[in-house]
Motif scaffolding. Structure first.
Motif, short mmCIF file in Angstrom:
data_model
loop_
_atom_site.label_atom_id
_atom_site.label_comp_id
_atom_site.label_asym_id
_atom_site.label_seq_id
_atom_site.Cartn_x
_atom_site.Cartn_y
_atom_site.Cartn_z
N LEU A 185 0.84 -1.20 0.00
CA LEU A 185 0.00 0.00 0.00
C LEU A 185 0.87 1.25 0.00
O LEU A 185 0.62 2.20 -0.76
N PHE A 186 1.89 1.26 0.83
CA PHE A 186 2.80 2.41 0.88
C PHE A 186 3.46 2.64 -0.48
O PHE A 186 3.51 3.77 -0.98
N LYS A 187 3.95 1.57 -1.11
CA LYS A 187 4.57 1.70 -2.43
C LYS A 187 3.59 2.26 -3.46
O LYS A 187 3.94 3.10 -4.28
N PHE A 188 2.36 1.77 -3.40
CA PHE A 188 1.31 2.23 -4.33
C PHE A 188 1.05 3.72 -4.16
O PHE A 188 1.01 4.47 -5.14
N ILE A 189 0.91 4.17 -2.92
CA ILE A 189 0.64 5.59 -2.65
C ILE A 189 1.85 6.42 -3.07
O ILE A 189 1.70 7.47 -3.70
N LYS A 190 3.05 5.97 -2.74
CA LYS A 190 4.26 6.73 -3.07
C LYS A 190 4.40 6.92 -4.57
O LYS A 190 4.68 8.01 -5.05
N LYS A 191 4.16 5.85 -5.34
CA LYS A 191 4.26 5.94 -6.80
C LYS A 191 3.26 6.94 -7.37
O LYS A 191 3.53 7.59 -8.37
#
Length: 194
Positions: A185-191
């Protein structure tokens, strides 16, 4: 220091959450709630028009707790990535802690109140995150062209949806699974922000 009115309201709110969690909304009575709160029966109606009106109050209590914990967790950092990671962790923690009440609030608000009340409840949370994203824009941590007002709703929505799908389901999940979901989820939001 809390006033007597605030103390009574909080006593009724805490009692409502306890009785509803133990018995369910349909079986919970105003009599049981006031008995648990240690107040007179009529006192309930000074704060709530009906048993149904406790639903948005419980939802607001949960969101206030979430925002309070989030502000506390992020107080010492100006880094948006740490703040978003904290947002994810706090959302998952609150979802787990108030699991039964969150399920109740969704069904209760759906049946007894309009979804417009949700916007009022979420507004301080939206504003907090929008401020953090605007500060991150100024620090050039995120894409300056992002429209923060709409992105805020997306971030909060996807974070809550992920936490609720994982933690409110009847399937058992282990800590490793939860950690993987948080990381993804963090990676998705960051991207989406860079």
């Amino acid at each position: 220091m809390k006033t007597k009115q605030e103390e009574k309201y909080q006593a009724l709110l805490q009692a409502s959450m306890k009785v509803i969690t133990e018995k369910g909304f349909e079986k919970a009575s105003v009599s049981e709630i006031v008995k648990e709160a240690g107040v007179a029966h009529g006192t309930f109606y000074l704060y709530f028009t009906s048993k149904n009106s406790i639903v948005p109050a419980i939802a607001e209590y949960i969101f206030d707790k979430q925002l309070e914990e989030l502000k506390s967790e992020t107080a010492d950092t100006n880094n948006i990535w740490e703040q978003l990671n904290d947002l994810i962790n706090v959302t998952f923690d609150i979802t787990q802690r108030y699991k039964e009440l969150i399920i109740f609030c969704y069904s209760g608000l759906a049946f007894f109140h309009s979804f417009e009340k949700w916007e009022d409840i979420y507004l301080p949370y939206y504003q907090w995150l929008e401020d953090k994203l605007n500060q991150a824009k100024e620090r050039k941590e995120i894409d300056a062209s992002i429209r923060t007002a709409s992105v805020v709703r997306m971030i909060i929505g996807v974070t809550e949806h992920t936490a609720e799908n994982l933690l409110l389901s009847k399937e058992r999940v282990d800590d490793q699974n939860v950690s993987q979901f948080k990381e993804d989820l963090f990676k998705f939001i960051k991207k989406s922000l860079v």
